[in-house]
Scaffold this motif. Structure first.
Motif, PDB file in Angstrom:
ATOM      1  N   GLY A   1     -17.120  13.974  29.305  1.00 40.06           N
ATOM      2  CA  GLY A   1     -18.061  14.966  28.799  1.00 40.06           C
ATOM      3  C   GLY A   1     -17.799  15.399  27.378  1.00 40.06           C
ATOM      4  O   GLY A   1     -18.411  16.357  26.900  1.00 40.06           O
ATOM      5  N   LEU A   2     -16.894  14.691  26.687  1.00 41.03           N
ATOM      6  CA  LEU A   2     -16.545  15.054  25.313  1.00 41.03           C
ATOM      7  C   LEU A   2     -17.184  14.049  24.364  1.00 41.03           C
ATOM      8  O   LEU A   2     -16.859  12.862  24.377  1.00 41.03           O
ATOM      9  CB  LEU A   2     -15.026  15.052  25.145  1.00 41.03           C
ATOM     10  N   ASP A   3     -18.110  14.519  23.550  1.00 39.82           N
ATOM     11  CA  ASP A   3     -18.797  13.671  22.574  1.00 39.82           C
ATOM     12  C   ASP A   3     -17.989  13.684  21.280  1.00 39.82           C
ATOM     13  O   ASP A   3     -18.014  14.665  20.538  1.00 39.82           O
ATOM     14  CB  ASP A   3     -20.212  14.200  22.347  1.00 39.82           C
ATOM     15  N   TYR A   4     -17.282  12.591  21.015  1.00 41.14           N
ATOM     16  CA  TYR A   4     -16.372  12.535  19.871  1.00 41.14           C
ATOM     17  C   TYR A   4     -16.976  11.700  18.753  1.00 41.14           C
ATOM     18  O   TYR A   4     -17.488  10.596  18.985  1.00 41.14           O
ATOM     19  CB  TYR A   4     -15.030  11.937  20.293  1.00 41.14           C
ATOM     20  N   ASP A   5     -16.916  12.229  17.536  1.00 45.17           N
ATOM     21  CA  ASP A   5     -17.390  11.521  16.349  1.00 45.17           C
ATOM     22  C   ASP A   5     -16.202  11.301  15.418  1.00 45.17           C
ATOM     23  O   ASP A   5     -15.749  12.241  14.753  1.00 45.17           O
ATOM     24  CB  ASP A   5     -18.469  12.341  15.642  1.00 45.17           C
TER      25      ASP A   5
ATOM     26  N   GLY B   1     -17.333  26.669  32.408  1.00 40.70           N
ATOM     27  CA  GLY B   1     -18.667  26.162  32.115  1.00 40.70           C
ATOM     28  C   GLY B   1     -19.120  26.435  30.695  1.00 40.70           C
ATOM     29  O   GLY B   1     -20.312  26.625  30.442  1.00 40.70           O
ATOM     30  N   HIS B   2     -18.172  26.439  29.750  1.00 41.54           N
ATOM     31  CA  HIS B   2     -18.483  26.774  28.366  1.00 41.54           C
ATOM     32  C   HIS B   2     -18.598  25.518  27.501  1.00 41.54           C
ATOM     33  O   HIS B   2     -17.819  24.576  27.660  1.00 41.54           O
ATOM     34  CB  HIS B   2     -17.398  27.682  27.784  1.00 41.54           C
ATOM     35  N   ARG B   3     -19.549  25.541  26.584  1.00 40.79           N
ATOM     36  CA  ARG B   3     -19.628  24.503  25.563  1.00 40.79           C
ATOM     37  C   ARG B   3     -18.603  24.808  24.477  1.00 40.79           C
ATOM     38  O   ARG B   3     -18.273  25.965  24.228  1.00 40.79           O
ATOM     39  CB  ARG B   3     -21.026  24.446  24.936  1.00 40.79           C
ATOM     40  N   LEU B   4     -18.116  23.750  23.820  1.00 38.74           N
ATOM     41  CA  LEU B   4     -17.135  23.933  22.756  1.00 38.74           C
ATOM     42  C   LEU B   4     -17.395  22.952  21.624  1.00 38.74           C
ATOM     43  O   LEU B   4     -17.760  21.800  21.864  1.00 38.74           O
ATOM     44  CB  LEU B   4     -15.704  23.686  23.265  1.00 38.74           C
ATOM     45  N   LEU B   5     -17.165  23.416  20.409  1.00 48.68           N
ATOM     46  CA  LEU B   5     -17.123  22.548  19.236  1.00 48.68           C
ATOM     47  C   LEU B   5     -15.682  22.463  18.769  1.00 48.68           C
ATOM     48  O   LEU B   5     -15.031  23.492  18.558  1.00 48.68           O
ATOM     49  CB  LEU B   5     -18.001  23.112  18.116  1.00 48.68           C
ATOM     50  N   LEU B   6     -15.179  21.250  18.616  1.00 49.44           N
ATOM     51  CA  LEU B   6     -13.836  21.032  18.102  1.00 49.44           C
ATOM     52  C   LEU B   6     -13.939  20.386  16.724  1.00 49.44           C
ATOM     53  O   LEU B   6     -14.733  19.454  16.527  1.00 49.44           O
ATOM     54  CB  LEU B   6     -13.021  20.124  19.028  1.00 49.44           C
ATOM     55  N   THR B   7     -13.166  20.879  15.773  1.00 53.39           N
ATOM     56  CA  THR B   7     -13.155  20.305  14.432  1.00 53.39           C
ATOM     57  C   THR B   7     -11.751  19.809  14.092  1.00 53.39           C
ATOM     58  O   THR B   7     -10.764  20.218  14.693  1.00 53.39           O
ATOM     59  CB  THR B   7     -13.597  21.337  13.375  1.00 53.39           C
TER      60      THR B   7
ATOM     61  N   LEU C   1     -15.848   9.815  12.550  1.00 56.08           N
ATOM     62  CA  LEU C   1     -16.062   9.971  11.113  1.00 56.08           C
ATOM     63  C   LEU C   1     -15.826  11.408  10.671  1.00 56.08           C
ATOM     64  O   LEU C   1     -15.131  11.670   9.683  1.00 56.08           O
ATOM     65  CB  LEU C   1     -17.476   9.526  10.735  1.00 56.08           C
ATOM     66  N   SER C   2     -16.392  12.349  11.399  1.00 52.90           N
ATOM     67  CA  SER C   2     -16.263  13.762  11.030  1.00 52.90           C
ATOM     68  C   SER C   2     -15.046  14.426  11.650  1.00 52.90           C
ATOM     69  O   SER C   2     -14.679  15.539  11.252  1.00 52.90           O
ATOM     70  CB  SER C   2     -17.514  14.527  11.466  1.00 52.90           C
ATOM     71  N   GLY C   3     -14.436  13.775  12.652  1.00 59.39           N
ATOM     72  CA  GLY C   3     -13.330  14.403  13.359  1.00 59.39           C
ATOM     73  C   GLY C   3     -13.771  15.589  14.192  1.00 59.39           C
ATOM     74  O   GLY C   3     -13.009  16.529  14.407  1.00 59.39           O
ATOM     75  N   THR C   4     -15.017  15.544  14.673  1.00 64.50           N
ATOM     76  CA  THR C   4     -15.526  16.625  15.517  1.00 64.50           C
ATOM     77  C   THR C   4     -15.778  16.114  16.927  1.00 64.50           C
ATOM     78  O   THR C   4     -16.014  14.921  17.141  1.00 64.50           O
ATOM     79  CB  THR C   4     -16.839  17.206  14.966  1.00 64.50           C
ATOM     80  N   ALA C   5     -15.734  17.030  17.871  1.00 57.32           N
ATOM     81  CA  ALA C   5     -16.053  16.703  19.258  1.00 57.32           C
ATOM     82  C   ALA C   5     -16.822  17.868  19.855  1.00 57.32           C
ATOM     83  O   ALA C   5     -16.562  19.031  19.527  1.00 57.32           O
ATOM     84  CB  ALA C   5     -14.790  16.428  20.064  1.00 57.32           C
ATOM     85  N   ILE C   6     -17.760  17.546  20.728  1.00 57.27           N
ATOM     86  CA  ILE C   6     -18.571  18.565  21.390  1.00 57.27           C
ATOM     87  C   ILE C   6     -18.404  18.401  22.894  1.00 57.27           C
ATOM     88  O   ILE C   6     -18.623  17.309  23.435  1.00 57.27           O
ATOM     89  CB  ILE C   6     -20.051  18.446  20.992  1.00 57.27           C
ATOM     90  N   LEU C   7     -18.002  19.475  23.535  1.00 57.95           N
ATOM     91  CA  LEU C   7     -17.880  19.499  24.990  1.00 57.95           C
ATOM     92  C   LEU C   7     -19.106  20.184  25.569  1.00 57.95           C
ATOM     93  O   LEU C   7     -19.442  21.300  25.167  1.00 57.95           O
ATOM     94  CB  LEU C   7     -16.619  20.258  25.408  1.00 57.95           C
ATOM     95  N   GLY C   8     -19.758  19.518  26.512  1.00 59.34           N
ATOM     96  CA  GLY C   8     -20.917  20.120  27.158  1.00 59.34           C
ATOM     97  C   GLY C   8     -22.216  19.510  26.679  1.00 59.34           C
ATOM     98  O   GLY C   8     -22.240  18.581  25.866  1.00 59.34           O
ATOM     99  N   ALA C   9     -23.294  20.063  27.175  1.00 60.31           N
ATOM    100  CA  ALA C   9     -24.621  19.524  26.885  1.00 60.31           C
ATOM    101  C   ALA C   9     -24.956  19.654  25.404  1.00 60.31           C
ATOM    102  O   ALA C   9     -24.568  20.616  24.740  1.00 60.31           O
ATOM    103  CB  ALA C   9     -25.669  20.258  27.724  1.00 60.31           C
ATOM    104  N   GLN C  10     -25.675  18.667  24.899  1.00 60.15           N
ATOM    105  CA  GLN C  10     -26.141  18.721  23.520  1.00 60.15           C
ATOM    106  C   GLN C  10     -27.253  19.761  23.392  1.00 60.15           C
ATOM    107  O   GLN C  10     -28.087  19.912  24.278  1.00 60.15           O
ATOM    108  CB  GLN C  10     -26.673  17.348  23.089  1.00 60.15           C
ATOM    109  N   SER C  11     -27.248  20.472  22.285  1.00 60.48           N
ATOM    110  CA  SER C  11     -28.300  21.456  22.037  1.00 60.48           C
ATOM    111  C   SER C  11     -29.608  20.756  21.689  1.00 60.48           C
ATOM    112  O   SER C  11     -29.612  19.685  21.077  1.00 60.48           O
ATOM    113  CB  SER C  11     -27.909  22.374  20.873  1.00 60.48           C
ATOM    114  N   LEU C  12     -30.714  21.372  22.080  1.00 61.20           N
ATOM    115  CA  LEU C  12     -32.020  20.911  21.634  1.00 61.20           C
ATOM    116  C   LEU C  12     -32.147  21.256  20.154  1.00 61.20           C
ATOM    117  O   LEU C  12     -31.982  22.414  19.762  1.00 61.20           O
ATOM    118  CB  LEU C  12     -33.123  21.597  22.435  1.00 61.20           C
ATOM    119  N   LEU C  13     -32.416  20.251  19.326  1.00 59.97           N
ATOM    120  CA  LEU C  13     -32.486  20.476  17.878  1.00 59.97           C
ATOM    121  C   LEU C  13     -33.860  21.039  17.530  1.00 59.97           C
ATOM    122  O   LEU C  13     -34.755  20.339  17.060  1.00 59.97           O
ATOM    123  CB  LEU C  13     -32.207  19.175  17.128  1.00 59.97           C
TER     124      LEU C  13
END
Length: 222
Positions: free
Chosen positions: A61-65, A40-46, A67-79
């Motif tokens: 559940g993997l938010d892939y971008d 149940g862990h969030r992860l940032l991939l670069t 352009l930056s070559g990054t991906a975020i697993l899990g819920a998005q943080s409140l900015l």
């Protein structure tokens, strides 16, 4: 097992662990993602390039971008946190600028990006100075000759984190010229990270503002 999570890194250092995907196989990244999902862990991939991302077997559940070559697993943080902003000299510098922005967003920082404000058209930068001067830390991203770093640092009160990029012709030397320009800057208040290291710039900015907000720093006076 070929990996171990450092779940206490954010508590210990103020910034969470990230997964650097260069030289990792798709199978290794899949295993890391599977373990994170189980826990149940969030992860940032670069540095997750499009080919390696396409080879992953489970991207739910993997938010892939791309352009930056990054991906975020899990819920998005409140900015919910502000004070850091990014300026990019040219559109070609945007992959690195986006890596910084996505790293900040992962930790809950809203970081506006002002792009294409290189010194060849200085009016583009000066027209945005009122916005830039509101930031507590400025991340400046530039390749070529790296002039943007000194120009910005000479116009704002905030510290400037210079991110040289590998953009440029010939003697730009894959970012080495911009790196040397940042290191040799005559403008006080410029600190420098490695070439193309948007992630490093973002984490440095977070640490700066975390430290500035701490109330438990011991006094040097008796």
């Amino acid at each position: 097992m070929e990996f171990q999570f450092d779940h206490e890194r954010e508590q210990r250092t103020g910034v969470p662990e990230a997964v650097f995907c260069t030289h990792k196989s798709a199978a290794q990244i899949d295993a890391i993602l599977a373990a994170a999902r189980v826990g149940g862990h969030r992860l940032l991939l670069t540095r997750l390039d499009a080919g390696r991302h396409a080879a992953l077997t489970a991207t739910a559940g993997l938010d892939y971008d791309p352009l930056s070559g990054t991906a975020i697993l899990g819920a998005q943080s409140l900015l919910s946190r502000e004070g850091i902003g990014i300026v990019a000299a040219g559109t070609s510098d945007m992959p690195v600028a986006r890596e910084a922005a996505r790293t900040l967003a992962f930790s809950g920082w809203q970081a506006p990006v002002i792009a294409d404000v290189g010194v060849a058209g200085l009016w583009r930068l000066t027209s945005r100075l009122d916005d830039i001067r509101r930031w507590k830390v400025v991340i400046a991203v530039a390749g070529m000759e790296g002039a943007l770093f000194s120009v910005v640092a000479g116009l704002v009160a905030a510290p400037v984190i210079a991110v040289p990029t590998s953009v440029g012709y010939g003697v730009a030397a894959g970012g080495t010229t911009a790196l040397h320009a940042a290191l040799a800057s005559c403008a006080p208040g410029v600190v420098v990270v490695n070439i193309d290291n948007g992630f490093g710039a973002a984490t440095a900015a977070i640490k700066m503002l975390n430290a500035a907000g701490r109330q438990d720093i011991p006094s040097s006076r008796a």
